[in-house]
Each structure stands twice: as C-alpha cells, then as structure tokens.
Design a protein around this motif. Structure first.
Motif, PDB file in Angstrom:
ATOM      1  N   LEU A 267       0.838  -1.233   0.042  1.00  0.00           N
ATOM      2  CA  LEU A 267       0.087  -0.060  -0.072  1.00  0.00           C
ATOM      3  C   LEU A 267       0.811   1.178  -0.048  1.00  0.00           C
ATOM      4  CD1 LEU A 267      -2.966   1.153   0.134  1.00  0.00           C
ATOM      5  CD2 LEU A 267      -2.603   1.026   2.843  1.00  0.00           C
ATOM      6  N   HIS A 268       0.751   2.137  -1.100  1.00  0.00           N
ATOM      7  CA  HIS A 268       1.478   3.188  -1.187  1.00  0.00           C
ATOM      8  C   HIS A 268       0.554   4.474  -1.013  1.00  0.00           C
ATOM      9  CE1 HIS A 268       5.275   1.883  -2.769  1.00  0.00           C
ATOM     10  NE2 HIS A 268       4.665   0.787  -3.223  1.00  0.00           N
ATOM     11  N   LEU A 269       0.729   5.299   0.124  1.00  0.00           N
ATOM     12  CA  LEU A 269      -0.059   6.427   0.548  1.00  0.00           C
ATOM     13  C   LEU A 269       0.380   7.614   0.113  1.00  0.00           C
ATOM     14  CD1 LEU A 269      -1.209   5.048   4.183  1.00  0.00           C
ATOM     15  CD2 LEU A 269      -2.550   4.739   2.180  1.00  0.00           C
ATOM     16  N   ILE A 270      -0.450   8.257  -0.616  1.00  0.00           N
ATOM     17  CA  ILE A 270       0.005   9.548  -1.029  1.00  0.00           C
ATOM     18  C   ILE A 270      -1.020  10.651  -0.345  1.00  0.00           C
ATOM     19  CG2 ILE A 270       0.258  10.970  -3.047  1.00  0.00           C
ATOM     20  CD1 ILE A 270       1.739   8.424  -3.140  1.00  0.00           C
ATOM     21  N   GLY A 271      -0.394  11.536   0.316  1.00  0.00           N
ATOM     22  CA  GLY A 271      -0.870  12.595   1.225  1.00  0.00           C
ATOM     23  C   GLY A 271      -1.608  13.624   0.233  1.00  0.00           C
ATOM     24  N   VAL A 272      -2.765  13.555  -0.230  1.00  0.00           N
ATOM     25  CA  VAL A 272      -3.558  14.529  -0.939  1.00  0.00           C
ATOM     26  C   VAL A 272      -4.370  15.468   0.103  1.00  0.00           C
ATOM     27  CG1 VAL A 272      -5.142  14.641  -2.745  1.00  0.00           C
ATOM     28  CG2 VAL A 272      -3.629  12.824  -3.026  1.00  0.00           C
ATOM     29  N   GLU A 273      -4.663  15.127   1.052  1.00  0.00           N
ATOM     30  CA  GLU A 273      -5.755  15.913   2.184  1.00  0.00           C
ATOM     31  C   GLU A 273      -5.119  15.697   3.507  1.00  0.00           C
ATOM     32  OE1 GLU A 273     -10.256  16.438   1.673  1.00  0.00           O
ATOM     33  OE2 GLU A 273      -9.452  14.544   2.424  1.00  0.00           O
ATOM     34  N   GLU A 274      -5.438  16.902   4.355  1.00  0.00           N
ATOM     35  CA  GLU A 274      -5.150  16.589   5.806  1.00  0.00           C
ATOM     36  C   GLU A 274      -6.123  17.332   6.489  1.00  0.00           C
ATOM     37  OE1 GLU A 274      -1.714  19.820   6.399  1.00  0.00           O
ATOM     38  OE2 GLU A 274      -1.063  18.195   5.286  1.00  0.00           O
ATOM     39  N   LYS A 275      -6.265  16.908   7.598  1.00  0.00           N
ATOM     40  CA  LYS A 275      -7.263  17.529   8.424  1.00  0.00           C
ATOM     41  C   LYS A 275      -6.976  19.025   8.976  1.00  0.00           C
ATOM     42  CE  LYS A 275      -8.932  13.374  11.170  1.00  0.00           C
ATOM     43  NZ  LYS A 275      -8.938  12.619  12.421  1.00  0.00           N
ATOM     44  N   GLY A 276      -8.091  19.552   9.264  1.00  0.00           N
ATOM     45  CA  GLY A 276      -7.783  20.916   9.913  1.00  0.00           C
ATOM     46  C   GLY A 276      -7.279  20.871  11.255  1.00  0.00           C
ATOM     47  N   ALA A 277      -7.428  22.093  12.000  1.00  0.00           N
ATOM     48  CA  ALA A 277      -6.833  21.966  13.395  1.00  0.00           C
ATOM     49  C   ALA A 277      -7.428  23.277  14.209  1.00  0.00           C
ATOM     50  CB  ALA A 277      -5.553  21.993  13.470  1.00  0.00           C
ATOM     51  N   ALA A 278      -7.758  22.770  15.568  1.00  0.00           N
ATOM     52  CA  ALA A 278      -8.176  23.708  16.367  1.00  0.00           C
ATOM     53  C   ALA A 278      -7.519  23.682  17.820  1.00  0.00           C
ATOM     54  CB  ALA A 278      -9.561  23.879  16.814  1.00  0.00           C
ATOM     55  N   TRP A 279      -6.197  24.620  17.878  1.00  0.00           N
ATOM     56  CA  TRP A 279      -5.408  24.162  19.176  1.00  0.00           C
ATOM     57  C   TRP A 279      -5.847  25.166  20.088  1.00  0.00           C
ATOM     58  CZ3 TRP A 279       0.107  23.893  16.491  1.00  0.00           C
ATOM     59  CH2 TRP A 279       0.283  22.896  15.821  1.00  0.00           C
ATOM     60  N   MET A 280      -5.975  25.024  21.344  1.00  0.00           N
ATOM     61  CA  MET A 280      -6.504  25.992  22.296  1.00  0.00           C
ATOM     62  C   MET A 280      -6.068  25.670  23.633  1.00  0.00           C
ATOM     63  SD  MET A 280     -10.218  24.149  22.267  1.00  0.00           S
ATOM     64  CE  MET A 280      -9.986  23.686  20.683  1.00  0.00           C
ATOM     65  N   LYS A 281      -6.047  26.745  24.401  1.00  0.00           N
ATOM     66  CA  LYS A 281      -5.778  26.636  25.907  1.00  0.00           C
ATOM     67  C   LYS A 281      -6.881  26.730  26.698  1.00  0.00           C
ATOM     68  CE  LYS A 281      -3.622  29.919  28.024  1.00  0.00           C
ATOM     69  NZ  LYS A 281      -2.329  31.023  28.434  1.00  0.00           N
TER      70      LYS A 281
END
Length: 635
Positions: A267-281
């Motif tokens: 299996l060869h995975l090509i990173g085409v998409e990635e999640k968004g993020a919400a970093w917080m304190k």
C-alpha cells in the motif's frame, strides 16, 4: 577593518565551541556530506545504475548521520545551523543556492527571524538562477522542514542515541540496523532522500524538462513561519516568485506499508488531504474540573480502570497543590507529569505508587516526601504525535490516580458522543475506500451497502480500525497538557477537524460549539491557532504521473490518495490565503515517502527511539529517484 576583526572573532568562537564540545561544526559536517554526494558517478558506459545506487546509498547514510547530529529543536529551531550544513553539502555540486530569512505572526506576536534555504537544479544546467523572476520552465519543489520536536532522552533505548546519527540495531529487533536520531523520519531523512535523488537525476543524465527546487524551511513544528514566509515571498514582487510556477510540491504525510489491505499487496499512501486543526488553551480555577471536562469530550480513555475502582486508595486528608506537564506542547502527547500532594496524616511508603500505577504497564514513578508534602513524577515510555495518538498519554494515567484518591469523579463509561465527532467522508476519503475495496472484499461489500442507514459510518470505522488509528475519518481531540497551582489551572487541547470540511466559518464556530457541549460556564477557551481541511487535486497531471510511476516500479503496489490525520506546512502552499496571499496561485502539494514503515516506526515520530531503517535506504532511494525522474521528464 573593525568589522573584519569582529567577523573573525565570531568565526573563531563558532568553531572553538564545537571543538570544545567534541563535535564537528555544521560546516565540517556539510563538507563530509558533500564529499559523499560528489562520489556518485556521472553516467558513462563503465558506470551502471547499480554502481550509482550503491554510492547514493553511502551518500544518504553519511549525509543523514551528519544532519541528525545538528540539534534544531523546536521552538527555537536554530535552523541557521542546518542551513550552514546544507549550503556546504551542496556547494561542491555547483547548484545555485540561496539563504533567506522569514518571520511571521503567531498568536498576534511577531516571531523572530528564521533561516531557510533553497537549492535549484535547473533543467538547462545553468549555474545561476534568479528566484525573483518567473522562469520559462515549470518546476517541482521537494520540501522538508529542518526543525524537530524535543526529546526525553531517558525514554529512548539509550540516551546517547537521541542526536547521534549512529547505525545500530534496536533491542526489539537485534538483527535489523537503523540510523538513529530525532528527525530521522520527521523529516531530515526525507530531506536527504530528496537531495540524493536530485544528485542521481543530474549524474545519470536523465532528461529534465522541469527545474527541481530543494527547499528546506524552518519552524514547521511550532508556528510554520518558514512556510508562511516562503509563500509570502512567492508574490510577484517577492524573492521567490519563481516558485509560484511550480507544477507540484512533494513533502511529508506520505507513506507505504506491506501486506495492506491484504497479504501480498504493498500500500502506497499519497498525502492528498489533511485534517484541519483547532489548538487551544482551556482555563478554570480547578484542575479537577478540567479533568472532568476532558472526560466529557472523550479525551480520557479511563473507563475500564475507573469501573474497577473500589475506593481502596481514597483519602480525605490529602489535596493536590501543584501539577506540571514539563515541556508540554499542544500537538505532542504528554509523557511526563510532575505533581505535589499534601496530606495531614502519615502515608505508607508505596501508597501513592500503587494508586497511580496499578493496572498500567511501562510506567516510571518517582517520589520525594518531605513532611506533609509528597512530590511525584509519573512518566510513560514514550510520547507521540498528538493527532495520531499511537501511545498512551500520561494524563490518562494521572487522571485514574486522581480518581482513585478521591480528588475527582470520572465516568465509568464513555459519555455521549458530540455531533462533531461523527464520521465524515470527503472526496479523497471516498477514493481511498474505493481503492482499498479493489483488494479487500469486506470493504468492497460495505461500500455497496452504504445506502443502508448508519452503514457508511460503520464502514469508515472498520477501515480506521484496520489501520489502528481511532478517529481516522472524524474530528478528534487530544488532551496534551495540564498545569495548575492553587490559583488557576490550564489545559492544552489539540483538535483535528474533519466535520468542518468545505464549510465556511465552521472552524471559528467550533470553539463555541465545543464550550457549549462541555457545559462549563466558567471555562475559558483561548484559541491558539486554527485552520480548515486542505487538499490537492486528484486530476493533477503530475499526481497521475506519480501514481503510474509507482505502479510501474512495484508490481504489488496499490497506490491511493489518503487523508493525513495530522497537519503539515502543505496547507499554506495548497491555499495561499492561509499565508495572507490570496492572489498567489496554489501549488498542488502531496505527501510522498516511498519507504516501508511498520506501526512501531511510525509511532517514533514525535515519540521515542526515532530511527530510519537501513534496509529501506536503497529501495527508498530507487523509488524516489525514479518517480522524480518521470516527473521532470514530462514537459
């Protein structure tokens, strides 16, 4: 004359420092890397590809070993040391190079200037290159970041491996050799795959119809100021305007695994998409209330341990007075916590150790008692990338101990799941599952039953379980730090967003939605940084070339786009709006790492014992250079 004298004094100090430390300077390391690269022969009848690959392997090992010894630890980074190394390594090749500085805003504060580097192999073999002007040829960008996350040396097999570049086996695999050091996979090893592949392209005389840019950027692990500044410099008036014409960028977030989704398939995975993020304190007056809040949003997997608690360790005469997660980072799973407990009565010698470690494995516990105050340190074997969560958080272990002692009451079963945790299927995920179904009959059957209510979510959960990544196809949150004194308590939370895909304003609204679900009016949520899901097109001609090239090289290959569950600097190149430059043309960016890694090695990224498998050097270089050969041959 005065300026010259000061410069010579600075250089003398610089080289003296490394000499006293018993370590060669970055310049010397770069020279050694360059010498190894320069041994790769130019194509001639007497030099076969096999001979070139053999010397390319030697060059990779030499260069990566030297590179890993340069400590470029986030957040400070000190990437200027890596730039010095790369500049010296490439100088002997005669390619045009450029050092440049970037600065960006993070948390509304201007970050210090950081060093970045670019070297270009022009299609016409020119020895000069003007990056401020558009070129006649399109280009391929090979991007890696120079900074690395921090380490806890005592959590490694041996502390002297941390920044060593040593070639040695592991205790678990004594018959396998690895190149050890922080950054071996994330992502200095990828950088050296890129650099050596470029040398192979030039020296083998393979046709080139595109320029190739070797891009080394700063600060990916903290504020992405290197990527943001680089994209900003791609403006028509900027010093890197030429990069705006790039046909493709290859970077991190790719991967390869053997025998997935079934035996006999690579299996060869090509990173085409990635999640968004919400970093917080998150802030509250009571750390135990924060633990309850974290349990409500399912960031503490403690239910089995809590269910087994019978009150044997409960104490009414004790209280927590201080909690610290040393070296905490929002995107790294906590592996160490320090805390103080004060008790009115005498405590048995191993009482606290039993309360905090019973039922868990692989923990270290230290205690120093002075009168009524008991200072303790609790640690797991390793941390890991927070968004992937391949290791247990020490905060879960601490939370169970706090519950046992009666400081907090935690739930015995998983609370109701928030709506934002529901599985989401994007276009890339659909293509990913479809491709898996061609080699896996159960997945193929589930795909055809998606019309049945809840079947789509069931299917996505089954696929995520097969990859041993809970929450692969949904928004996830990871509790990464807890710090408290008697006045206030603070927690860090790393949420990776998927339910917000293609929804304008959804990321900003997530913070409000999260607080409403928790239901704590006194809770203060301070956003650190946030961004939405990013992706690159599946119909990009270069992407299609990459896929066909891998299939040609590996008859067992199943090549598929996939969703990377973490975040990278790719998002700024995919969507220049995020870097404050909406008029710059997006650069299609893909994660690519044609090296077979098992789950154990993947977990070492941001964790302990990071290392590059020596057996994968030659095949990884061969695949990378051949794919790059096909990409630059096309006009």
């Amino acid at each position: 004359m005065k300026k010259y004298t000061l410069t010579m004094m600075a250089m003398t100090f610089f080289f003296s420092f490394f000499a006293l430390a018993g370590e060669s300077s970055p310049t010397q390391k770069g020279i050694e890397c360059g010498q190894a690269l320069n041994k790769i022969p130019y194509a001639a009848p007497e030099h076969s590809l096999n001979k070139g690959m053999e010397l390319a392997r030697d060059a990779f090992i030499t260069c990566l070993s030297r590179y890993l010894r340069i400590q470029t630890i986030s957040p400070e980074g000190h990437e200027h040391l890596a730039v010095e190394f790369l500049h010296e390594a490439i100088k002997v090749l005669g390619w045009p190079t450029k050092r440049y500085e970037t600065a960006a805003r993070f948390l509304e504060k201007k970050t210090p200037s950081r060093s970045n580097f670019i070297a270009t192999l022009p299609a016409d073999n020119s020895k000069e290159y003007d990056w401020s002007q558009l070129q006649s040829k399109r280009s391929i960008i090979l991007n890696h970041h120079m900074d690395v996350v921090g380490v806890v040396p005592e959590q490694w097999e041996s502390p002297d491996l941390v920044f060593s570049g040593k070639i040695a086996p592991s205790k678990e695999h004594p018959n396998k050799q690895y190149i050890w050091g922080r950054g071996a996979l994330d992502m200095k090893g990828i950088g050296m795959l890129q650099l050596v592949s470029m040398v192979m392209i030039e020296r083998m005389g393979w046709p080139r119809n595109k320029d190739i840019h070797f891009l080394a950027i700063a600060d990916e692990e903290q504020a992405s100021s290197g990527a943001i500044g680089t994209v900003q410099a791609m403006d028509s008036q900027g010093e890197l305007y030429a990069l705006s014409k790039a046909a493709m960028m290859l970077s991190e977030s790719g991967g390869a695994s053997m025998n997935l989704p079934k035996d006999g398939v690579n299996l060869h995975l090509i990173g085409v998409e990635e999640k968004g993020a919400a970093w917080m304190k998150l802030t509250d007056s009571d750390p135990m209330v924060l633990l309850q809040n974290m349990a409500k949003i399912r960031t503490l997997d403690v239910y089995d341990q809590v269910k087994k608690d019978r009150g044997a360790w409960r104490r009414s005469d004790c209280k927590l007075t201080k909690i610290t997660t040393p070296g905490s980072k929002v995107n790294v799973i906590a592996s160490k916590i320090e805390f103080n407990i004060e008790c009115d009565e005498v405590i048995a010698e191993n009482f606290f150790k039993q309360a905090f470690t019973h039922g868990f494995e692989g923990l270290s516990f230290e205690q120093l008692s002075r009168g009524k105050t008991h200072s303790m340190t609790l640690a797991t074997k390793s941390s890991s990338h927070g968004s992937i969560g391949l290791s247990q958080s020490v905060l879960e272990v601490f939370a169970v101990g706090a519950h046992r002692l009666g400081f907090v009451t935690l739930p015995k079963k998983a609370p109701k799941k928030a709506k934002f945790y529901r599985e989401t299927q994007t276009k890339v995920i659909k293509e990913f599952v479809k491709n898996l179904g061609t080699e896996n009959l159960p997945i193929s059957i589930l795909r055809k039953l998606q019309w049945i209510p809840f079947m789509q979510r069931f299917m996505l959960r089954q696929v995520a379980n097969a990859f041993e990544i809970d929450g692969l196809f949904r928004t996830t949150c990871q509790f990464s730090a807890l710090n408290a004194n008697q006045e206030k308590a603070e927690a860090l939370l790393d949420c990776r967003l998927l339910h917000t895909a293609d929804q304008e304003g959804a990321v900003k609204n997530f913070f409000v939605e999260l607080k409403k679900f928790i239901g704590n009016e006194d809770l203060v949520i301070e956003p650190i940084v946030a961004w939405n899901v990013s992706n690159s097109p599946l119909d990009n001609p270069e992407y299609k070339t990459l896929v066909s090239s891998l299939k040609r090289l590996d008859p067992k290959a199943l090549v598929t786009p996939y969703l990377f569950p973490a975040g990278t600097d790719n998002k700024f190149f995919r969507d220049p709006v995020t870097a404050g430059k909406p008029h710059i043309h997006p650069v299609p960016s893909y994660g690519f790492l044609p090296v077979f890694l098992d789950a154990e090695l993947v977990a070492t990224m941001h964790g302990s014992n990071e290392r590059f498998p020596l057996a994968e050097v030659t095949p990884g270089l061969f695949r990378y250079s051949q794919v790059l050969r096909d990409l630059v041959a096309n006009d």
